[in-house]
Design a protein around this motif. Structure first.
Motif, PDB file in Angstrom:
ATOM      1  N   GLY A 109      19.182 -45.694  13.619  1.00 23.71           N
ATOM      2  CA  GLY A 109      20.121 -46.287  12.560  1.00 23.71           C
ATOM      3  C   GLY A 109      19.975 -47.257  12.353  1.00 23.71           C
ATOM      4  N   VAL A 110      20.910 -47.176  10.572  1.00 23.90           N
ATOM      5  CA  VAL A 110      20.835 -48.805  10.369  1.00 23.90           C
ATOM      6  C   VAL A 110      22.515 -48.613   9.657  1.00 23.90           C
ATOM      7  CG1 VAL A 110      20.494 -50.372   7.831  1.00 23.90           C
ATOM      8  CG2 VAL A 110      18.546 -49.201   9.127  1.00 23.90           C
ATOM      9  N   ILE A 111      22.924 -50.363   9.828  1.00 23.24           N
ATOM     10  CA  ILE A 111      24.187 -50.400   9.705  1.00 23.24           C
ATOM     11  C   ILE A 111      24.455 -51.832   8.423  1.00 23.24           C
ATOM     12  CG2 ILE A 111      26.746 -50.957  11.392  1.00 23.24           C
ATOM     13  CD1 ILE A 111      24.929 -51.075  13.340  1.00 23.24           C
ATOM     14  N   LEU A 112      24.828 -51.193   7.742  1.00 20.36           N
ATOM     15  CA  LEU A 112      25.618 -51.795   6.071  1.00 20.36           C
ATOM     16  C   LEU A 112      26.776 -52.540   6.753  1.00 20.36           C
ATOM     17  CD1 LEU A 112      24.586 -49.998   3.348  1.00 20.36           C
ATOM     18  CD2 LEU A 112      23.198 -50.747   4.359  1.00 20.36           C
ATOM     19  N   THR A 113      26.357 -54.029   6.769  1.00 21.50           N
ATOM     20  CA  THR A 113      27.135 -55.209   7.294  1.00 21.50           C
ATOM     21  C   THR A 113      27.900 -55.662   6.425  1.00 21.50           C
ATOM     22  OG1 THR A 113      25.813 -56.623   8.077  1.00 21.50           O
ATOM     23  CG2 THR A 113      26.832 -55.176   9.471  1.00 21.50           C
ATOM     24  N   MET A 114      28.767 -56.299   6.458  1.00 20.81           N
ATOM     25  CA  MET A 114      30.131 -57.304   5.587  1.00 20.81           C
ATOM     26  C   MET A 114      29.732 -57.318   3.548  1.00 20.81           C
ATOM     27  SD  MET A 114      28.622 -61.067   7.342  1.00 20.81           S
ATOM     28  CE  MET A 114      28.007 -60.873   8.832  1.00 20.81           C
ATOM     29  N   TYR A 115      29.649 -55.667   3.620  1.00 27.47           N
ATOM     30  CA  TYR A 115      29.747 -54.908   2.626  1.00 27.47           C
ATOM     31  C   TYR A 115      31.555 -55.671   1.755  1.00 27.47           C
ATOM     32  CZ  TYR A 115      29.792 -51.456  -0.753  1.00 27.47           C
ATOM     33  OH  TYR A 115      29.761 -49.993  -2.412  1.00 27.47           O
ATOM     34  N   ASP A 116      30.625 -55.513   0.909  1.00 23.32           N
ATOM     35  CA  ASP A 116      32.473 -56.435  -0.500  1.00 23.32           C
ATOM     36  C   ASP A 116      32.086 -55.074  -1.671  1.00 23.32           C
ATOM     37  OD1 ASP A 116      33.985 -57.434  -1.969  1.00 23.32           O
ATOM     38  OD2 ASP A 116      33.437 -59.279  -1.775  1.00 23.32           O
ATOM     39  N   SER A 117      33.045 -53.956  -1.315  1.00 19.27           N
ATOM     40  CA  SER A 117      33.070 -53.630  -2.376  1.00 19.27           C
ATOM     41  C   SER A 117      33.542 -53.770  -4.010  1.00 19.27           C
ATOM     42  CB  SER A 117      34.408 -52.343  -2.557  1.00 19.27           C
ATOM     43  OG  SER A 117      35.087 -52.980  -1.864  1.00 19.27           O
ATOM     44  N   ARG A 118      34.276 -55.025  -4.222  1.00 15.64           N
ATOM     45  CA  ARG A 118      34.548 -55.417  -5.575  1.00 15.64           C
ATOM     46  C   ARG A 118      32.783 -55.871  -6.257  1.00 15.64           C
ATOM     47  NH1 ARG A 118      38.083 -59.852  -3.071  1.00 15.64           N
ATOM     48  NH2 ARG A 118      35.997 -60.248  -1.906  1.00 15.64           N
ATOM     49  N   THR A 119      31.678 -56.183  -5.194  1.00 15.53           N
ATOM     50  CA  THR A 119      30.780 -57.118  -6.440  1.00 15.53           C
ATOM     51  C   THR A 119      29.574 -55.743  -5.918  1.00 15.53           C
ATOM     52  OG1 THR A 119      29.106 -57.380  -3.654  1.00 15.53           O
ATOM     53  CG2 THR A 119      31.137 -59.056  -4.787  1.00 15.53           C
ATOM     54  N   ASN A 120      29.246 -55.474  -7.738  1.00 14.49           N
ATOM     55  CA  ASN A 120      27.496 -55.011  -7.622  1.00 14.49           C
ATOM     56  C   ASN A 120      26.686 -55.337  -6.473  1.00 14.49           C
ATOM     57  OD1 ASN A 120      29.175 -53.324 -10.014  1.00 14.49           O
ATOM     58  ND2 ASN A 120      28.465 -55.335 -11.672  1.00 14.49           N
ATOM     59  N   LEU A 121      26.064 -56.476  -6.421  1.00 16.36           N
ATOM     60  CA  LEU A 121      25.046 -57.115  -5.352  1.00 16.36           C
ATOM     61  C   LEU A 121      25.224 -55.548  -4.509  1.00 16.36           C
ATOM     62  CD1 LEU A 121      22.867 -58.796  -5.094  1.00 16.36           C
ATOM     63  CD2 LEU A 121      25.026 -60.535  -3.859  1.00 16.36           C
ATOM     64  N   SER A 122      26.664 -56.211  -3.529  1.00 17.58           N
ATOM     65  CA  SER A 122      27.008 -55.014  -2.154  1.00 17.58           C
ATOM     66  C   SER A 122      26.114 -53.855  -2.617  1.00 17.58           C
ATOM     67  CB  SER A 122      27.999 -54.999  -1.493  1.00 17.58           C
ATOM     68  OG  SER A 122      28.176 -56.182  -1.205  1.00 17.58           O
ATOM     69  N   VAL A 157      16.515 -48.492  17.762  1.00 14.81           N
ATOM     70  CA  VAL A 157      17.461 -49.722  17.909  1.00 14.81           C
ATOM     71  C   VAL A 157      18.235 -49.512  16.687  1.00 14.81           C
ATOM     72  CG1 VAL A 157      14.575 -49.361  16.554  1.00 14.81           C
ATOM     73  CG2 VAL A 157      16.044 -52.351  16.764  1.00 14.81           C
ATOM     74  N   LEU A 158      18.642 -49.595  16.331  1.00 14.39           N
ATOM     75  CA  LEU A 158      20.300 -50.378  15.373  1.00 14.39           C
ATOM     76  C   LEU A 158      20.258 -51.816  14.530  1.00 14.39           C
ATOM     77  CD1 LEU A 158      23.170 -48.623  16.616  1.00 14.39           C
ATOM     78  CD2 LEU A 158      21.479 -47.471  15.802  1.00 14.39           C
ATOM     79  N   ILE A 159      20.026 -51.265  13.475  1.00 15.65           N
ATOM     80  CA  ILE A 159      19.489 -52.947  12.472  1.00 15.65           C
ATOM     81  C   ILE A 159      20.837 -53.086  11.587  1.00 15.65           C
ATOM     82  CG2 ILE A 159      17.711 -53.763  11.216  1.00 15.65           C
ATOM     83  CD1 ILE A 159      16.096 -51.162  12.100  1.00 15.65           C
ATOM     84  N   PRO A 160      21.021 -53.976  12.238  1.00 16.83           N
ATOM     85  CA  PRO A 160      22.309 -54.408  10.631  1.00 16.83           C
ATOM     86  C   PRO A 160      21.480 -55.235  10.087  1.00 16.83           C
ATOM     87  CG  PRO A 160      22.545 -55.651  12.624  1.00 16.83           C
ATOM     88  CD  PRO A 160      21.431 -54.809  13.342  1.00 16.83           C
ATOM     89  N   VAL A 161      22.273 -54.404   8.079  1.00 17.31           N
ATOM     90  CA  VAL A 161      21.454 -55.674   7.780  1.00 17.31           C
ATOM     91  C   VAL A 161      22.720 -55.689   6.856  1.00 17.31           C
ATOM     92  CG1 VAL A 161      20.586 -55.371   5.127  1.00 17.31           C
ATOM     93  CG2 VAL A 161      19.955 -53.790   6.798  1.00 17.31           C
ATOM     94  N   GLY A 192      19.271 -64.269  11.041  1.00 19.74           N
ATOM     95  CA  GLY A 192      20.521 -64.985  11.882  1.00 19.74           C
ATOM     96  C   GLY A 192      21.511 -64.638  10.810  1.00 19.74           C
ATOM     97  N   GLY A 193      23.137 -64.459  12.061  1.00 16.80           N
ATOM     98  CA  GLY A 193      24.050 -64.338  11.059  1.00 16.80           C
ATOM     99  C   GLY A 193      24.163 -62.901  10.368  1.00 16.80           C
ATOM    100  N   VAL A 194      23.401 -61.447  10.703  1.00 14.71           N
ATOM    101  CA  VAL A 194      23.849 -60.440  10.046  1.00 14.71           C
ATOM    102  C   VAL A 194      25.061 -59.109  10.749  1.00 14.71           C
ATOM    103  CG1 VAL A 194      21.170 -60.575   9.152  1.00 14.71           C
ATOM    104  CG2 VAL A 194      21.873 -59.326  10.949  1.00 14.71           C
ATOM    105  N   GLY A 195      25.622 -59.586  12.215  1.00 13.90           N
ATOM    106  CA  GLY A 195      26.634 -59.005  12.430  1.00 13.90           C
ATOM    107  C   GLY A 195      26.014 -57.730  13.189  1.00 13.90           C
TER     108      GLY A 195
END
Ligand code: ATP
Ligand code: MG
Length: 266
Positions: free
Chosen positions: A179-192, A143-147, A10-13
Motif C-alpha cells: 500500500g501507499v500512504i498519502l501523508t501531509m496532505y493539505d486540502s487547501r492547496t491544489n498542489l496536494s 512494504v508500505l510506502i508513505p508519499v 527523508g521526512g516523508v512520515g
C-alpha cells in the motif's frame, strides 16, 4: 505478518506512520511489535519507557551480536504494543554486517523466531536504500510506502521500486507493495490534490483511501513522546491514522473491522 514502512526520502512520515498506525492497530485488539530499524531512534525515544532508556538491548545487539530477539523486546505503556528498540550504535551496523554470512537475511532470521507471537510486526526503515532497509524488505511480506503530498513527491520512487523488485527477484519472492500512504496532505492547496491524483495514477489501486492530513497536532505529539492517540485523540490526524489502521487490517486480514470513531475537528 511482517511489513516495512519504507521510503529512502527523508521526512516523508515513515516514523509518524509506524508510531500512529501501530498504536491504533493495537487499540483494535491486534498484538503489535514495532521494530525501530533507524539509527536516529525516534520511535525508541517515543516508546521505550524512561526506566529502560539508560540501559536496554537493541536491534543492534540482535543483528550484530546474535542476541536472542526476545531479549530485546519490551512492552510499552500502550496495551498490545511492543517495541524492539534501536540505538545510535546501529549507525555502524551496515559496515559491520557486510562481512557477515547471508548479510541480507539477518533480520529475517531474527524475526522468524518471534513472528508468530504477534498479529503484525511493523518495521520503521531509515531514509536510505542501504543494507538495513534491504534487511527490512527481506524480512517483510509487504512494504508500505508513505508519499508526502508535496512537489517532487514521485522523485526517487523509481529507485525504491527497483530495490523492491531486486529484493523480490533475488532475496524474498513474496515481497509485494502492500500500500501507499498519502501523508501531509493539505486540502487547501491544489498542489496536494494534484500530487495525490498523480500518485493514485502511478500506484493504481495501491493507495489507501485514508489520507493523512498535514496536522500541527501530529508534528507536536513526538515532542511530548506521545502517540496521536494519547496526545490529541480528537484531532484530524488521529482520525486519519485510526481509519488507516482499520484499512490496513482489512486489507491484510480481509475482514471488516466494526469500530468507527466520531467525526472530529482539529
Ligand atoms: P526520516 O526519513 O528522517 O526517518 P520520516 O520519514 O520518518 O523521517 P517523520 O519523522 O515521521 O518522517 O516526519 C518528519 C517530520 O514531519 C517530523 O517532524 C514529523 O513530526 C512531521 N510530520 C510527520 N507527519 C506529519 C503530518 N501529517 N503533519 C505534520 N507534520 C508531520
Ligand atoms: Mg523516521
Amino acid at each position: 505478518m511482517i511489513f516495512s514502512i519504507t521510503n529512502q526520502k527523508g521526512g516523508v512520515g515513515k516514523t509518524t506512520s509506524v508510531m500512529n498506525l501501530g498504536s491504533y492497530m493495537s487499540t483494535l485488539n491486534k498484538k503489535i511489535l514495532i521494530v525501530d530499524l533507524d539509527p536516529q531512534s525516534n520511535l525508541t525515544s517515543g516508546l521505550l519507557t524512561n526506566e529502560l532508556k539508560e540501559k536496554y538491548n537493541s536491534i543492534y545487539n540482535v543483528l550484530i551480536s546474535d542476541l536472542d530477539t526476545k531479549k530485546a523486546i519490551y512492552p510499552t505503556r500502550i496495551d498490545n504494543l511492543f517495541l524492539l528498540p534501536s540505538s545510535i550504535e546501529l549507525a555502524g551496523a551496515e559496515v559491520e554486517m557486510v562481512s557477515k554470512v547471508s548479510r541480507e537475511n539477518i533480520l529475517k532470521k531474527a524475526l522468524n523466531k518471534i513472528v508468530n507471537d504477534y498479529d503484525f510486526v511493523i518495521i520503521d526503515c531509515p531514509p536510505s536504500l542501504g543494507l538495513l532497509t534491504v534487511n527490512g524488505l527481506v524480512a517483510s511480506e509487504k512494504v508500505l510506502i508513505p508519499v508526502q503530498c508535496e512537489y517532487y513527491a514521485l522523485e526517487g520512487l523509481g529507485q525504491l521500486i527497483n530495490t523492491v523488485t531486486m529484493v523480490r527477484e533475488n532475496l524474498n519472492e513474496t515481497l509485494d507493495i502492500g500500500g501507499v500512504i498519502l501523508t501531509m496532505y493539505d486540502s487547501r492547496t491544489n498542489l496536494s490534490k494534484d500530487v495525490a491524483k498523480e500518485v493514485r495514477n502511478f500506484f493504481e489501486g495501491k493507495v489507501f483511501d485514508s489520507v493523512i492530513p498535514r496536522s500541527i497536532r501530529l508534528s507536536e505529539a513526538p515532542s511530548r513522546s506521545l502517540t496521536i492517540y494519547e496526545y490529541a485523540p480528537y484531532s484530524s490526524g488521529a482520525l486519519a491514522y485510526f481509519n488507516l489502521a482499520n484499512e490496513v487490517i482489512n486489507r491484510f486480514e480481509g475482514k471488516k473491522s466494526m469500530l468507527r470513531p466520531n467525526i472530529i475537528k482539529d
